[in-house]
Write an enzyme that holds these catalytic residues in place. Structure first.
Site, PDB file in Angstrom:
ATOM      1  N   LEU A  68      -2.732   5.149   1.786  1.00 43.80           N
ATOM      2  CA  LEU A  68      -2.911   5.681   0.435  1.00 43.80           C
ATOM      3  C   LEU A  68      -3.220   4.481  -0.453  1.00 43.80           C
ATOM      4  CD1 LEU A  68       0.065   8.219   0.067  1.00 43.80           C
ATOM      5  CD2 LEU A  68      -2.337   8.729   0.546  1.00 43.80           C
ATOM      6  N   ASP A  69      -4.051   4.699  -1.466  1.00 38.00           N
ATOM      7  CA  ASP A  69      -4.360   3.600  -2.388  1.00 38.00           C
ATOM      8  C   ASP A  69      -3.094   3.154  -3.112  1.00 38.00           C
ATOM      9  OD1 ASP A  69      -7.013   3.910  -1.699  1.00 38.00           O
ATOM     10  OD2 ASP A  69      -7.439   5.262  -3.373  1.00 38.00           O
ATOM     11  N   GLU A  70      -3.168   1.963  -3.656  1.00 36.87           N
ATOM     12  CA  GLU A  70      -2.006   1.399  -4.372  1.00 36.87           C
ATOM     13  C   GLU A  70      -1.526   2.335  -5.487  1.00 36.87           C
ATOM     14  OE1 GLU A  70      -0.630   0.030  -7.921  1.00 36.87           O
ATOM     15  OE2 GLU A  70      -2.806  -0.170  -7.774  1.00 36.87           O
TER      16      GLU A  70
END
Ligand code: URA
Length: 240
Positions: free
Chosen positions: A102-104
């Site tokens: 998952l993106d930051e």
């Protein structure tokens, strides 16, 4: 299995450190201190505690983390702490890794495991477990955008269109989007492909498994829990 070996297999340190914990009377099984590293226990369903912290034996770990924003899924994070820093030391020692990324700035449902076969299976393009995303868009969402996401949009790295398995507007600026694949930044790029912009992204479910489970406490951001045997089925895996 010998108690020292059990602790070692679960990530409580080197063999010597695990024996040391037992000799130091820091390990309890069924509420009683066991000070013999050679004491034998059946591992199936075994619960024990180390320094008063309860633990469950699993040959391989599979855990669910509610990822908060501001954490990277990378094993070598560059700008923010790793999601691994949210897990207890034994899980890190065992080498659990995020199942996909998952993106930051994305929050929500993240599985982690130390089971290489499982990791491969769950991240394989052939394993079409639906993933549900709650998406907040910058501009109002209209029926045309929803239909385009369902019909398929072309992203910049592949001429084959990608389509949402399900998509519904949940508010003026929000969507619930279900994907069965996981391309790099897929939701954000799909949002851009329909001339909108993803402002916030939360993964709420994977397979039949959600962060809000009625039989288990809802997981607060930053918290983790074991995935139970019956929940593995909801992920398209065999139980056990
Ligand atoms: N799609 C994205 O764009 N980002 C995520 O973190 C997950 C899916």
């Amino acid at each position: 299995m010998r108690l020292a070996q059990i602790l070692f297999s679960q990530g409580f340190g080197t063999r010597r450190e695990c024996a040391g914990l037992i000799y130091s009377e820091l390990v309890q099984v069924d509420g009683r201190v066991v000070d013999d590293p050679d004491a034998d226990f059946p591992t199936d369903g075994l619960s024990f505690s180390v320094r008063g912290e309860p633990w469950r034996y699993f040959e391989k770990a599979l855990v669910l983390l509610h990822k908060p924003a501001g954490y990277e899924c990378s094993m070598k994070p560059k700008h923010h702490p790793s999601v691994l820093s949210l897990l207890p030391t034994p899980l890190r020692t065992r080498g659990v890794q995020p199942v996909g990324r998952l993106d930051e700035d994305t929050t929500g449902f993240l599985l982690l495991t130390d089971d290489g076969t499982l990791l491969h299976k769950l991240t394989s393009p052939k394993h079409h477990v639906p993933k549900v995303y709650e998406v907040t868009m910058k501009h109002p969402v209209d029926a045309t955008q929803v239909q385009r996401l369902l019909d398929g949009v072309v992203l910049d790295d592949d001429p084959a269109p990608v389509r949402a398995a399900a998509c519904e507007a949940t508010g003026e600026h929000s969507l619930r989007l279900t994907l069965t694949e996981g391309k790099y930044h897929q939701v954000k790029r799909m949002g851009a492909a329909v001339s909108n912009r993803v402002e916030a992204l939360h993964r709420s479910a994977m397979g039949g498994l959600t962060l809000d489970n009625l039989t288990l406490d809802n997981l607060a951001p930053g918290k983790w829990r074991w995935v139970e045997a019956d929940e593995r089925v909801a992920l398209g895996l065999k139980a056990g």
